[in-house]
Design an enzyme around this catalytic site. Structure first.
Site, PDB file in Angstrom:
ATOM      1  NE  ARG A   1      -9.062  -4.321   1.668  1.00  0.00           N
ATOM      2  CZ  ARG A   1      -9.874  -3.763   0.374  1.00  0.00           C
ATOM      3  NH1 ARG A   1     -11.059  -4.489   0.399  1.00  0.00           N
ATOM      4  NH2 ARG A   1      -9.588  -2.960  -0.191  1.00  0.00           N
TER       5      ARG A   1
ATOM      6  CG  HIS B   1     -11.320  -8.402  -3.921  1.00  0.00           C
ATOM      7  ND1 HIS B   1     -10.252  -7.948  -3.239  1.00  0.00           N
ATOM      8  CD2 HIS B   1     -12.636  -7.548  -3.813  1.00  0.00           C
ATOM      9  CE1 HIS B   1     -10.899  -6.717  -2.905  1.00  0.00           C
ATOM     10  NE2 HIS B   1     -12.129  -6.780  -3.232  1.00  0.00           N
TER      11      HIS B   1
ATOM     12  CD  GLN C   1      -7.912 -10.094  -2.057  1.00  0.00           C
ATOM     13  OE1 GLN C   1      -9.334 -10.130  -1.590  1.00  0.00           O
ATOM     14  NE2 GLN C   1      -7.603  -9.177  -2.824  1.00  0.00           N
TER      15      GLN C   1
ATOM     16  CG  ASN D   1     -14.856  -0.077  -5.337  1.00  0.00           C
ATOM     17  OD1 ASN D   1     -15.150   0.545  -4.183  1.00  0.00           O
ATOM     18  ND2 ASN D   1     -13.803  -0.707  -5.480  1.00  0.00           N
TER      19      ASN D   1
END
Length: 354
Positions: A255, A308, A284, A116
């Site tokens: 992060r 996210h 999260q 990604n």
């Protein structure tokens, strides 16, 4: 063997869009393949002490999770997981796993390296432009039915002529700099323990700064593109934020725990930061009262936070699902894994550079 996957509920969206592979409903596209090989696939809920995650981790041999809705594999859970041999991150970033405990218990930790990086780099550039151009308050004004150009133009700037700096110039950080070259920024800086080869520096017009306080003091925009580990946790704190150029913008798609959440919110409120954007949170899903949900600068803008999703576009999901399957195939067949995918080999921690 039992393969346990901690994914997120996509609900109706996942039913209508089968390319949402990272969801409980679509199971990374590997459930039927695993069943055909005689393996048990469990898609589990991660929440709470009585969750399916805690129930099934005790006898699972393989754990799959994503960085977007991670199952936090603590040392305590690892010690309960007597059969666990392999942890796979469907994506990039394995800080949800206690890597030292994984080493101690001879559990391999792998991720789909590079799956990604393009997705996140594009998101970083979008975040930078969104903040610098003061886009979100302008759009919200239109939604409200208002039209007062001066209220948004007073905090909108051009990216051209600004100093851009990346903390981390690896796979993502370097791609961000590549994509910023056409904007004719004044200078590109980077802070990293490793120096780029001269030809790569020249290709993105970048200069290395060795002292982080000196680095942030020169930047109009700072983007964080580094992994979370002992050396980066809480790196951007109240002290370092005081060294930023007043009115700088900060983008963090790495992060959330690299930044002190309360210190960032305070710096935005005071105007020391003009804006903060990103989609990564220290927990999260983020709690509803998380300060990053509602923080604003003195002019009522500057908040570019999203859930996210930067690294989980449909294109990225296809890549990390395929990569997860490849890792599992290697494991089942006893083949060596791709070296770049290995975070923890059997009994040893590898260099963690993403």
């Amino acid at each position: 063997m039992k393969v346990l996957a901690i994914l997120y509920n996509g609900f109706n969206a996942a039913v209508k869009e089968p390319r949402l592979l990272g969801t409980v409903e679509n199971k990374l596209g590997i459930d039927k393949w695993l069943a055909s090989r005689g393996h048990e696939f469990i898609g589990a809920d991660k929440e709470g002490p009585n969750s399916d995650f805690e129930k099934h981790i005790v006898d699972a041999e393989v754990l799959i999770t994503t960085p977007f809705h991670p199952g936090y594999l603590t040392r305590e859970l690892i010690e309960k997981a007597k059969n666990l041999k392999l942890c796979v991150t469907a994506g990039v970033g394995s800080d949800h796993v206690d890597l030292n405990a994984a080493v101690d218990h001879k559990i391999q930790v792998l991720e789909v390296t590079g799956s990604n990086v393009v997705s996140v780099a594009e998101h970083v550039v979008m975040n930078i432009l969104t903040l610098v151009r003061n886009f979100i308050p302008a759009h919200e004004m239109i939604e409200r039915g208002d039209w007062q150009v001066s209220d948004v133009a007073r905090n909108a700037f051009d990216l051209e002529g600004k100093v851009i700096g990346t903390i981390g110039a690896g796979r993502i950080g370097y791609r961000v700099l590549e994509r910023l070259v056409p904007f004719d920024c004044k200078e590109h800086l980077y802070y990293d323990y490793a120096k780029l080869p001269v030809e790569r520096e020249q290709a993105v017009k970048a200069r290395k700064i060795d002292d982080i306080e000196d680095f942030v003091s020169q930047c109009d925009v700072v983007t964080v593109n580094a992994p979370l580990h002992e050396g980066t946790r809480g790196l951007i704190n109240e002290k370092l934020l005081s060294k930023f150029k007043p009115g700088a913008w900060l983008v963090n798609t790495a992060r959330g725990a690299i930044c002190d959440a309360d210190a960032v919110a305070a710096a935005l409120k005071s105007g020391q930061l003009r804006g903060y954007a990103g989609d990564v949170w220290n927990v999260q899903p983020a709690p509803k009262d998380h300060p990053w949900r509602t923080m604003k600068n003195p002019l009522g803008g500057g908040n570019g936070m999203t859930p996210h999703y930067s690294g989980t576009t449909l294109d990225a999901q296809a890549r990390y699902a395929a990569g997860t399957k490849a890792i599992l195939e290697n494991y089942f067949e006893g083949r060596e894994q791709e070296p770049a995918d290995i975070i923890v080999g059997v009994g040893e921690t590898r260099s963690y550079i993403k």
